[in-house]
Design an enzyme around this catalytic site. Structure first.
Site, PDB file in Angstrom:
ATOM      1  N   ARG A  43      18.923 -75.353 -26.663  1.00 20.27           N
ATOM      2  CA  ARG A  43      19.144 -76.417 -25.687  1.00 20.27           C
ATOM      3  C   ARG A  43      18.346 -77.664 -26.052  1.00 20.27           C
ATOM      4  O   ARG A  43      18.831 -78.784 -25.948  1.00 20.27           O
ATOM      5  CB  ARG A  43      18.763 -75.918 -24.276  1.00 20.27           C
ATOM      6  CG  ARG A  43      18.711 -76.979 -23.198  1.00 20.27           C
ATOM      7  CD  ARG A  43      20.041 -77.699 -23.053  1.00 20.27           C
ATOM      8  NE  ARG A  43      19.984 -78.790 -22.113  1.00 20.27           N
ATOM      9  CZ  ARG A  43      19.605 -80.037 -22.407  1.00 20.27           C
ATOM     10  NH1 ARG A  43      19.239 -80.357 -23.624  1.00 20.27           N
ATOM     11  NH2 ARG A  43      19.611 -80.976 -21.485  1.00 20.27           N
ATOM     12  N   ILE A  47      11.460 -80.424 -18.366  1.00 18.02           N
ATOM     13  CA  ILE A  47      12.116 -79.317 -17.670  1.00 18.02           C
ATOM     14  C   ILE A  47      13.034 -78.603 -18.661  1.00 18.02           C
ATOM     15  O   ILE A  47      14.259 -78.795 -18.646  1.00 18.02           O
ATOM     16  CB  ILE A  47      12.903 -79.796 -16.425  1.00 18.02           C
ATOM     17  CG1 ILE A  47      11.982 -80.583 -15.489  1.00 18.02           C
ATOM     18  CG2 ILE A  47      13.510 -78.601 -15.695  1.00 18.02           C
ATOM     19  CD1 ILE A  47      12.668 -81.116 -14.240  1.00 18.02           C
ATOM     20  N   PRO A  48      12.438 -77.813 -19.565  1.00 20.89           N
ATOM     21  CA  PRO A  48      13.286 -77.046 -20.476  1.00 20.89           C
ATOM     22  C   PRO A  48      14.128 -76.057 -19.677  1.00 20.89           C
ATOM     23  O   PRO A  48      13.607 -75.359 -18.804  1.00 20.89           O
ATOM     24  CB  PRO A  48      12.304 -76.333 -21.400  1.00 20.89           C
ATOM     25  CG  PRO A  48      10.945 -76.647 -20.926  1.00 20.89           C
ATOM     26  CD  PRO A  48      11.032 -77.579 -19.775  1.00 20.89           C
ATOM     27  N   HIS A  49      15.411 -76.052 -19.959  1.00 14.64           N
ATOM     28  CA  HIS A  49      16.311 -75.183 -19.207  1.00 14.64           C
ATOM     29  C   HIS A  49      17.418 -74.701 -20.139  1.00 14.64           C
ATOM     30  O   HIS A  49      17.771 -75.383 -21.101  1.00 14.64           O
ATOM     31  CB  HIS A  49      16.894 -75.914 -18.002  1.00 14.64           C
ATOM     32  CG  HIS A  49      17.623 -77.174 -18.360  1.00 14.64           C
ATOM     33  ND1 HIS A  49      16.949 -78.352 -18.633  1.00 14.64           N
ATOM     34  CD2 HIS A  49      18.935 -77.450 -18.517  1.00 14.64           C
ATOM     35  CE1 HIS A  49      17.825 -79.294 -18.928  1.00 14.64           C
ATOM     36  NE2 HIS A  49      19.044 -78.767 -18.871  1.00 14.64           N
ATOM     37  N   ALA A  50      17.925 -73.522 -19.831  1.00 13.31           N
ATOM     38  CA  ALA A  50      18.992 -72.953 -20.657  1.00 13.31           C
ATOM     39  C   ALA A  50      19.657 -71.812 -19.914  1.00 13.31           C
ATOM     40  O   ALA A  50      19.076 -71.215 -19.005  1.00 13.31           O
ATOM     41  CB  ALA A  50      18.416 -72.441 -21.977  1.00 13.31           C
TER      42      ALA A  50
END
Length: 182
Positions: A73, A87-90
């Site tokens: 991501r 805000i690392p998101h996956a």
């Protein structure tokens, strides 16, 4: 008699007059065991590795899945928001329910944020691959939350996971409850 040492320092944190956070909110997915303060990493890859090991240890999620999903991501576009926040998101294959974690780094790290500043506040959102719009709402809530300077200042004053959790819970309440917090 309250024997909790934090209650002496910040008594408002431990009053039980607040309503529980609303279901499906960011706060309802964040648990104290997923709040890590003073994390020592020097780059994104180390950060993702720490997140992966945490998710494996706390939730039985293969750490490699989290690392791979977050890295993929991040290659598509940076999840750095600016103002020291990312805000690392996956979406994660075979994940049963959303996992949310907050990490405060000992020292900010480069994150390709739009403002060019390094980040020290990390909110991780891992969603099931078949997730509906709930994770997008939570991501939008998180973006709004961290854009609030007062929230970030209060967050940096928290020294324990439970304090952080209470702050997130208070933000999920009506504005009057949030502004009266701490």
């Amino acid at each position: 008699m309250n024997l909790n040492p934090l209650a002496v320092v910040r008594p408002k944190l431990f009053n039980n007059t607040r309503k529980p956070c609303k279901p499906g909110s960011l706060a309802s997915h964040l648990y104290p065991e997923n709040i890590c303060l003073d994390v020592a990493v020097s780059n994104k890859l180390e950060l993702f590795d720490v997140i992966g090991r945490h998710m494996e240890r706390e939730h039985g999620l293969p750490g490699e899945w989290a690392v791979r999903s977050l890295s993929r991501r991040e290659q598509a576009a940076s999840t750095g928001l600016g103002k020291g926040v990312a805000i690392p998101h996956a979406r994660v294959k075979d994940l049963e329910r959303m996992q949310v974690a907050y990490l405060r780094l000992q020292s900010p790290i480069p994150f390709d944020a739009p403002d060019g500043n390094p980040v020290g506040d990390i909110l991780v959102l891992l969603a099931p691959s078949q997730a509906d719009e709930a994770h997008l709402r939570i991501l939008a809530d998180a973006t709004q939350l961290f854009s609030d300077r007062r929230f970030r200042l209060r967050l940096h004053r928290c020294s324990h996971a439970q304090e952080v959790k209470h702050l997130f819970d208070a933000w999920s309440q009506p504005a009057a409850a949030f502004f009266s917090y701490v």
